[in-house]
Scaffold this active site. Structure first.
Site, PDB file in Angstrom:
ATOM      1  N   SER A 142      49.387  39.886  38.499  1.00 11.82           N
ATOM      2  CA  SER A 142      48.643  40.293  39.699  1.00 11.82           C
ATOM      3  C   SER A 142      49.634  40.678  40.785  1.00 11.82           C
ATOM      4  O   SER A 142      50.768  40.177  40.808  1.00 11.82           O
ATOM      5  CB  SER A 142      47.786  39.133  40.202  1.00 11.82           C
ATOM      6  OG  SER A 142      47.235  39.419  41.480  1.00 11.82           O
ATOM      7  N   TYR A 155      46.924  30.296  42.704  1.00  9.59           N
ATOM      8  CA  TYR A 155      46.897  31.559  41.966  1.00  9.59           C
ATOM      9  C   TYR A 155      48.227  32.316  42.083  1.00  9.59           C
ATOM     10  O   TYR A 155      48.815  32.718  41.074  1.00  9.59           O
ATOM     11  CB  TYR A 155      45.743  32.424  42.467  1.00  9.59           C
ATOM     12  CG  TYR A 155      45.512  33.673  41.647  1.00  9.59           C
ATOM     13  CD1 TYR A 155      44.944  33.595  40.375  1.00  9.59           C
ATOM     14  CD2 TYR A 155      45.861  34.932  42.136  1.00  9.59           C
ATOM     15  CE1 TYR A 155      44.735  34.730  39.615  1.00  9.59           C
ATOM     16  CE2 TYR A 155      45.643  36.076  41.379  1.00  9.59           C
ATOM     17  CZ  TYR A 155      45.079  35.968  40.119  1.00  9.59           C
ATOM     18  OH  TYR A 155      44.880  37.102  39.367  1.00  9.59           O
TER      19      TYR A 155
END
Length: 263
Positions: A142, A155
């Protein structure tokens, strides 16, 4: 092309399965894909049916990668069905918002178990088969693994760790002819983010931040994944391809008073 795709039941993973099958068919090959997902096997089976409709072969597998016994069982099932593996797409991941200091140990561990450790265990158990085929692996990370994202809980740390894991594997596996790369999506409309993009105001505000002026589609990411595991990327390894419409490179453009390319 024999491929194991984790997180293959929806979103980017499902799009990757279909794109891999399409590309294989265009080369006159037959894709064989292990579509792995969490919980009920029906979503995976639906993706598997789409792969078969494109002339490929597919099996639907289920398992929670937070369980250390799941990764080897998924790999074993795929190899048993297809006789080996040519590629791993380590796409499974979870996100849970929260501030770092408010996370419980269980929340922190769960994110790392799936996003980072699960990918490592899949790679570890795929390694002998990828060595035999001189294959490839692609990890879905990501842009949050490059840029800290406050309020996203663990995350960003899990994705930053995943990036280093993949790049280390790229060096360790290169002598065996195995290529390892990363795809880092930007803002992408998936089932995980659908509730945000259902709000037209939020969707428009996000589009206004992206140089290409649109939210990514899972197929945009799938195209990059398929390329990186394909023969076309035969001399590419250890790379992190950010597929974000230019957003992560545009930060200086958002400073008030600076020149802008927008009319």
């Amino acid at each position: 092309m024999r491929v194991l795709v984790s997180g293959g039941s929806r979103g980017i993973g499902a799009a990757a399965c279909i794109r891999i099958a399409e590309a294989a068919a265009s080369r006159g090959e037959r894709a064989q894909i292990a579509v792995c997902g969490l919980g009920s096997s029906e979503p995976q089976e639906e993706v598997a049916r789409s792969v078969r409709a494109l002339g490929g072969d597919a099996i639907a597998l289920s398992g929670d990668l937070s369980n250390v016994d799941v990764a080897p069982s998924l790999v074993e099932a795929a190899v048993s069905e297809f006789g080996g593996l040519d590629a791993l797409v380590a796409n499974a991941g979870v996100a849970s918002p929260g501030t770092i200091c408010n996370l419980s140990v269980a929340e922190w561990d769960k994110m790392f178990e799936i996003n980072t450790r699960g990918a490592w265990l899949l790679a570890k158990h795929c390694y002998p088969h990828l060595k035999q085929s001189r294959g490839a692996a692609c990890f879905t990370s990501s842009m949050s693994g490059h840029i800290p994202h406050a309020g996203s809980g663990a995350y960003s740390p899990t994705k930053a760790a995943l990036n280093m894991l993949a790049q280390t594997l790229a060096l360790e596996w290169a002598p065996d002819g195995i290529r390892v790369n990363i795809v880092s999506p930007g803002m992408t409309r998936t089932p995980m983010s659908e509730n945000l993009y259902a709000d037209p105001a939020i969707k428009r505000a996000r589009e206004d931040l992206i140089p290409l002026s649109r939210i990514g589609d899972p197929r945009d990411i799938a195209n990059a994944i398929e390329f990186l595991i394909s023969p076309l990327a035969g001399y590419i390894t250890g790379q992190d391809l950010c597929v974000d419409g230019g957003f992560s490179k545009s930060i200086l453009s958002h400073i008030p008073g600076r020149p802008s390319s927008k009319p």
